[in-house]
Design an enzyme around this catalytic site. Structure first.
Site, PDB file in Angstrom:
ATOM      1  N   TYR A 197      29.195  41.861  32.971  1.00  0.00           N
ATOM      2  CA  TYR A 197      29.807  41.538  34.259  1.00  0.00           C
ATOM      3  C   TYR A 197      29.050  40.372  34.910  1.00  0.00           C
ATOM      4  O   TYR A 197      27.905  40.512  35.340  1.00  0.00           O
ATOM      5  CB  TYR A 197      29.794  42.750  35.188  1.00  0.00           C
ATOM      6  CG  TYR A 197      30.630  43.917  34.725  1.00  0.00           C
ATOM      7  CD1 TYR A 197      31.567  43.781  33.703  1.00  0.00           C
ATOM      8  CD2 TYR A 197      30.494  45.176  35.312  1.00  0.00           C
ATOM      9  CE1 TYR A 197      32.336  44.848  33.278  1.00  0.00           C
ATOM     10  CE2 TYR A 197      31.261  46.254  34.893  1.00  0.00           C
ATOM     11  CZ  TYR A 197      32.173  46.083  33.877  1.00  0.00           C
ATOM     12  OH  TYR A 197      32.929  47.155  33.460  1.00  0.00           O
ATOM     13  N   PRO A 201      42.504  52.630  37.256  1.00  0.00           N
ATOM     14  CA  PRO A 201      43.086  53.846  37.857  1.00  0.00           C
ATOM     15  C   PRO A 201      44.326  53.590  38.696  1.00  0.00           C
ATOM     16  O   PRO A 201      45.059  54.533  38.991  1.00  0.00           O
ATOM     17  CB  PRO A 201      41.942  54.388  38.722  1.00  0.00           C
ATOM     18  CG  PRO A 201      41.147  53.172  39.078  1.00  0.00           C
ATOM     19  CD  PRO A 201      41.190  52.309  37.848  1.00  0.00           C
ATOM     20  N   LEU A 202      44.564  52.327  39.046  1.00  0.00           N
ATOM     21  CA  LEU A 202      45.772  51.992  39.804  1.00  0.00           C
ATOM     22  C   LEU A 202      46.700  51.084  39.007  1.00  0.00           C
ATOM     23  O   LEU A 202      47.667  50.549  39.546  1.00  0.00           O
ATOM     24  CB  LEU A 202      45.401  51.327  41.143  1.00  0.00           C
ATOM     25  CG  LEU A 202      44.615  52.235  42.106  1.00  0.00           C
ATOM     26  CD1 LEU A 202      44.192  51.458  43.348  1.00  0.00           C
ATOM     27  CD2 LEU A 202      45.441  53.459  42.503  1.00  0.00           C
ATOM     28  N   GLY A 203      46.423  50.933  37.704  1.00  0.00           N
ATOM     29  CA  GLY A 203      47.303  50.156  36.830  1.00  0.00           C
ATOM     30  C   GLY A 203      47.298  48.678  37.182  1.00  0.00           C
ATOM     31  O   GLY A 203      46.470  48.181  37.946  1.00  0.00           O
ATOM     32  N   GLY A 204      48.262  47.956  36.586  1.00  0.00           N
ATOM     33  CA  GLY A 204      48.471  46.553  36.911  1.00  0.00           C
ATOM     34  C   GLY A 204      47.367  45.616  36.481  1.00  0.00           C
ATOM     35  O   GLY A 204      47.294  44.484  36.950  1.00  0.00           O
ATOM     36  N   THR A 258      46.825  44.255  33.526  1.00  0.00           N
ATOM     37  CA  THR A 258      47.280  43.222  32.615  1.00  0.00           C
ATOM     38  C   THR A 258      48.744  42.910  32.908  1.00  0.00           C
ATOM     39  O   THR A 258      49.483  43.751  33.441  1.00  0.00           O
ATOM     40  CB  THR A 258      47.147  43.672  31.151  1.00  0.00           C
ATOM     41  OG1 THR A 258      47.861  44.903  30.956  1.00  0.00           O
ATOM     42  CG2 THR A 258      45.680  43.902  30.796  1.00  0.00           C
ATOM     43  N   PRO A 259      49.185  41.689  32.595  1.00  0.00           N
ATOM     44  CA  PRO A 259      50.574  41.317  32.873  1.00  0.00           C
ATOM     45  C   PRO A 259      51.565  42.284  32.229  1.00  0.00           C
ATOM     46  O   PRO A 259      51.410  42.679  31.075  1.00  0.00           O
ATOM     47  CB  PRO A 259      50.688  39.920  32.243  1.00  0.00           C
ATOM     48  CG  PRO A 259      49.293  39.383  32.254  1.00  0.00           C
ATOM     49  CD  PRO A 259      48.404  40.576  32.021  1.00  0.00           C
TER      50      PRO A 259
END
Length: 277
Positions: A52, A205-208, A210-211
């Site tokens: 990171y 945990p909230l998705g989204g 990756t395209p």
């Protein structure tokens, strides 16, 4: 805040994922202040990795966290930085690479022992191609480092159900796989972890992330539940995860203090039966 068990310790069920701190490279003071605020709010579990910010985030943690804070800092190995590559990361899956990554994390965090280290397999949830390395060979290296006192507990990330079964003899403290209300591909893995007392620490945990993958906060049912519960859609998505199983621990990440407080407040939200349905 409700608590759970991670690597033999009792921790708050909502911790902090430090990856987004890399975005604050130009404002180190703000990043340090955010970490101190997290501790003030009761965060005692932080998830990081040497990759990171190419060590920048670990350096922040070394500066911001104090021994008296008693924060469990979990890190991961299996990937390394690749600044000149097409992607900023490259696989580092061979046993000797795992040891080198553990040593990088030890130096970066300024500690003699890492409480929890995830072996980041690239079987699921990965966007970088990799030549397969037998999980048994990897775990032999991880166990040797645990026996030597370099690490305290072993976790797995990006692992299949078969991989978890094969890893069981080594002792697995936690699993990190992609999982959210809208992406439940690993229900069987979660159920096994619940039965075996293994912490489930989902990433995305909230998705989204990756395209083309759905965002929990965009879902109409989640938005309706948020209005009903006087909460934000993100809080509803996190609260759903906490209600899914008692061994679920969360590490939502943010570089914003207001979002940090909102994420932690999700632990106080009760999703009633009709809303859950």
């Amino acid at each position: 805040m409700d608590t759970g068990t991670l690597a033999g310790r009792t921790v708050s069920r909502i911790g902090y994922g430090a990856m987004q701190l890399a975005r604050l490279r130009d404002d180190r003071d703000a990043a340090i202040a955010l970490l101190r605020r997290a501790v003030e709010l009761g965060v005692d579990h932080v998830d990081t990795a040497h990759v990171y910010g190419n060590g920048f985030v670990n350096g922040l943690l070394r500066e911001a966290l104090r021994p008296a804070d008693d924060v469990l800092v979990a890190t991961k190995v299996g990937i390394d930085t690749d600044p000149a590559g097409r992607l900023p990361m490259r696989p580092a899956q061979r046993p000797e690479e795992l040891r080198a990554s553990v040593e990088d994390n030890l130096r970066g965090l300024g500690v003699e022992r890492l409480p929890l280290v995830y072996l980041r397999r690239l079987d699921v949830g990965a966007r970088i191609p990799v030549a397969a390395v037998a999980i048994e060979d990897q775990l032999a290296a991880m166990v040797a480092m645990r026996d030597a006192g370099m690490i305290g507990a072993i976790g797995l990330s990006g692992v299949t159900l078969d991989g978890l079964h094969r890893a069981a003899p080594a002792g697995v403290a936690a699993v990190q796989n992609p999982y959210s209300l809208l992406a439940r591909d690993h229900e069987d893995l979660l159920d096994l972890c619940t039965a075996e007392g293994i912490a489930w620490v989902p990433f995305h945990p909230l998705g989204g992330a990756t395209p083309g993958t759905p965002k929990v906060t965009d879902d109409p049912a989640v938005q309706a539940a948020a209005r009903k519960l006087a909460a934000t859609p993100a809080q509803v998505g996190l609260a759903w995860l906490l209600g899914r199983a008692p061994n679920v621990l969360l590490i939502p990440g943010t570089g914003n203090a207001d979002h940090l407080e909102a994420n932690l407040a999700a632990g106080k939200i009760t999703v009633d039966g009709s809303t859950l349905a």
